[in-house]
Design a protein around this motif. Structure first.
Motif, PDB file in Angstrom:
ATOM      1  N   GLU A 189     -22.933 -18.342  29.864  1.00  0.00           N
ATOM      2  CA  GLU A 189     -23.603 -17.962  28.621  1.00  0.00           C
ATOM      3  C   GLU A 189     -25.109 -17.845  28.828  1.00  0.00           C
ATOM      4  O   GLU A 189     -25.759 -16.930  28.312  1.00  0.00           O
ATOM      5  N   HIS A 190     -25.690 -18.756  29.599  1.00  0.00           N
ATOM      6  CA  HIS A 190     -27.118 -18.657  29.904  1.00  0.00           C
ATOM      7  C   HIS A 190     -27.413 -17.412  30.735  1.00  0.00           C
ATOM      8  O   HIS A 190     -28.438 -16.738  30.525  1.00  0.00           O
TER       9      HIS A 190
ATOM     10  N   ALA B 101     -44.159 -14.417  28.230  1.00  0.00           N
ATOM     11  CA  ALA B 101     -44.007 -14.557  26.784  1.00  0.00           C
ATOM     12  C   ALA B 101     -42.617 -15.033  26.373  1.00  0.00           C
ATOM     13  O   ALA B 101     -42.433 -15.467  25.238  1.00  0.00           O
ATOM     14  N   ASP B 102     -41.639 -14.957  27.277  1.00  0.00           N
ATOM     15  CA  ASP B 102     -40.254 -15.301  26.929  1.00  0.00           C
ATOM     16  C   ASP B 102     -39.799 -16.637  27.495  1.00  0.00           C
ATOM     17  O   ASP B 102     -38.734 -17.134  27.096  1.00  0.00           O
ATOM     18  N   ALA B 103     -40.537 -17.223  28.427  1.00  0.00           N
ATOM     19  CA  ALA B 103     -40.032 -18.382  29.165  1.00  0.00           C
ATOM     20  C   ALA B 103     -39.788 -19.584  28.254  1.00  0.00           C
ATOM     21  O   ALA B 103     -38.713 -20.193  28.281  1.00  0.00           O
ATOM     22  N   ARG B 104     -40.771 -19.954  27.463  1.00  0.00           N
ATOM     23  CA  ARG B 104     -40.629 -21.158  26.644  1.00  0.00           C
ATOM     24  C   ARG B 104     -39.516 -21.013  25.615  1.00  0.00           C
ATOM     25  O   ARG B 104     -38.714 -21.917  25.417  1.00  0.00           O
ATOM     26  N   ALA B 105     -39.450 -19.867  24.949  1.00  0.00           N
ATOM     27  CA  ALA B 105     -38.412 -19.647  23.946  1.00  0.00           C
ATOM     28  C   ALA B 105     -37.026 -19.637  24.582  1.00  0.00           C
ATOM     29  O   ALA B 105     -36.064 -20.154  23.999  1.00  0.00           O
TER      30      ALA B 105
ATOM     31  N   ARG C 206     -35.916 -23.269  25.166  1.00  0.00           N
ATOM     32  CA  ARG C 206     -35.467 -23.925  23.934  1.00  0.00           C
ATOM     33  C   ARG C 206     -34.086 -23.429  23.530  1.00  0.00           C
ATOM     34  O   ARG C 206     -33.213 -24.216  23.143  1.00  0.00           O
ATOM     35  N   GLY C 207     -33.876 -22.116  23.633  1.00  0.00           N
ATOM     36  CA  GLY C 207     -32.562 -21.579  23.287  1.00  0.00           C
ATOM     37  C   GLY C 207     -31.471 -22.075  24.216  1.00  0.00           C
ATOM     38  O   GLY C 207     -30.338 -22.329  23.787  1.00  0.00           O
TER      39      GLY C 207
ATOM     40  N   ILE D 296     -31.313 -24.993  25.733  1.00  0.00           N
ATOM     41  CA  ILE D 296     -30.978 -26.374  25.376  1.00  0.00           C
ATOM     42  C   ILE D 296     -30.163 -26.397  24.085  1.00  0.00           C
ATOM     43  O   ILE D 296     -29.210 -27.186  23.947  1.00  0.00           O
ATOM     44  N   ASP D 297     -30.502 -25.541  23.128  1.00  0.00           N
ATOM     45  CA  ASP D 297     -29.719 -25.477  21.892  1.00  0.00           C
ATOM     46  C   ASP D 297     -28.276 -25.052  22.183  1.00  0.00           C
ATOM     47  O   ASP D 297     -27.331 -25.587  21.588  1.00  0.00           O
ATOM     48  N   THR D 298     -28.101 -24.116  23.103  1.00  0.00           N
ATOM     49  CA  THR D 298     -26.752 -23.686  23.471  1.00  0.00           C
ATOM     50  C   THR D 298     -25.971 -24.824  24.121  1.00  0.00           C
ATOM     51  O   THR D 298     -24.787 -25.029  23.830  1.00  0.00           O
ATOM     52  N   ALA D 299     -26.628 -25.583  24.999  1.00  0.00           N
ATOM     53  CA  ALA D 299     -25.953 -26.721  25.636  1.00  0.00           C
ATOM     54  C   ALA D 299     -25.551 -27.768  24.607  1.00  0.00           C
ATOM     55  O   ALA D 299     -24.453 -28.334  24.671  1.00  0.00           O
ATOM     56  N   THR D 300     -26.413 -28.038  23.648  1.00  0.00           N
ATOM     57  CA  THR D 300     -26.097 -29.017  22.602  1.00  0.00           C
ATOM     58  C   THR D 300     -24.926 -28.544  21.755  1.00  0.00           C
ATOM     59  O   THR D 300     -24.048 -29.331  21.389  1.00  0.00           O
ATOM     60  N   ARG D 301     -24.893 -27.254  21.453  1.00  0.00           N
ATOM     61  CA  ARG D 301     -23.802 -26.707  20.648  1.00  0.00           C
ATOM     62  C   ARG D 301     -22.463 -26.824  21.371  1.00  0.00           C
ATOM     63  O   ARG D 301     -21.416 -26.972  20.731  1.00  0.00           O
ATOM     64  N   ARG D 302     -22.477 -26.774  22.695  1.00  0.00           N
ATOM     65  CA  ARG D 302     -21.243 -26.893  23.466  1.00  0.00           C
ATOM     66  C   ARG D 302     -20.860 -28.341  23.759  1.00  0.00           C
ATOM     67  O   ARG D 302     -19.928 -28.594  24.507  1.00  0.00           O
TER      68      ARG D 302
END
Length: 293
Positions: free
Chosen positions: A73-74, A112-116, A119-120, A122-128
């Motif tokens: 997914e990542h 410009a995309d690295a930090r976001a 965060r996304g 880690i949110d995906t890992a938490t959701r799984r």
């Protein structure tokens, strides 16, 4: 007339002071807004800035059955940004001892995309059902390396030009060979310093982001009290101790059975080859009393 003049002076002074006060208020209102905008625009934080190269590393723990899906997914999220904004730099996946899984995903992202993206992820890992176990954000000032490379390149170019003049004035083959070797050395320094400068520029254009995945039990929420945490830790210790004892028993049981079989088999063989000789049986005394006449 003099009285009117004396009366107008205070009025005019009051008006002048009021105008100055209004001007100072407007001035004091506008600069802070400009200062705030400047602060917002120049805030670097951990997203990098002029000459600052940032690297991101995240580690997550997740059930073994979810590691491959989370990694995929990542990877799809990176591919969805397009090659101009995100590239997959490397992937690994391995099963350790048939019971645990480890994987990595290395990416290169636009600044410009690295930090976001982190965060996304880690949110995906938490959701799984996973959790973040470690996060490291580091930065390097590439301006130091770039300045040093420019200075070294100028020195090497100055040496090369001086050596070129010496080479033109050389009169013997040995002297020309020696000077030519020094020119090649100076050119090699220039090439090496140019590579260092190029590496510094590349580190600014593509931000490294690494994701490390490990399988294992996900800890309960960190806001649980010490009493519940102690119960969980104690139960984990009990289960771990029983597992260790069971492992020792299972490991030693075959060897113990083999040792017992060897001992019993040896005794049987010794008994068959060298039987124990028994002595003569002593006569049992007659228990009947002699008869009388």
């Amino acid at each position: 007339m003099a009285i009117q003049t004396r009366l107008l002076v205070p009025v005019l002074a009051a008006l002048v002071l009021a105008g100055c006060s209004k001007s100072s208020d407007e001035g004091s209102t506008k600069p802070p807004a400009a200062a705030d905008r400047k602060a917002d625009g120049s805030r670097i934080g951990v997203t990098g800035g002029d000459g600052i190269a940032v690297t991101y590393q995240y580690s997550v723990r997740i059930p073994a059955s979810e590691v491959a899906g989370l990694q995929e997914e990542h990877a799809r999220a990176c591919e969805g940004l397009g090659p101009a904004r995100c590239r997959i730099w490397g992937m690994t996946f391995s099963v350790i001892g048939d019971r645990s899984v480890a994987a990595t995903l290395d990416l290169r992202l636009a600044p410009a995309d690295a930090r976001a993206f982190g965060r996304g992820a880690i949110d995906t890992a938490t959701r799984r059902g996973g959790m973040l176990t470690d996060a490291t954000i580091d930065s390097t000032d590439t301006r130091i390396a770039t300045t040093a490379a420019d200075a070294g390149s100028r020195d090497a170019e100055r040496d090369r030009r001086a050596l070129a003049a010496r080479l033109a004035a050389a009169t013997t083959p040995a002297e020309r060979q020696s000077v030519q070797a020094m020119i090649e050395e100076a050119e090699g320094r220039q090439e090496e310093l140019g590579g260092q400068k190029a590496d510094a520029a590349a580190s600014l254009a593509a931000i490294p982001l690494s994701l490390h995945y490990t399988s294992g039990p996900v800890s309960p929420p960190l806001d649980r009290g010490p009493f519940l945490a102690a119960i969980d830790d104690g139960w984990d210790n009990v289960v771990g101790g029983l597992a260790a004892i069971l492992l020792i028993v299972i490991t030693l049981l075959p060897w113990a059975a083999m040792a017992l079989a060897v001992v019993l088999g040896g005794r049987w063989v010794v008994g068959r080859l060298w039987p124990v000789e028994r002595g003569p049986t002593e006569a049992r005394p007659d228990t009947d009393a002699p008869g009388g006449a």
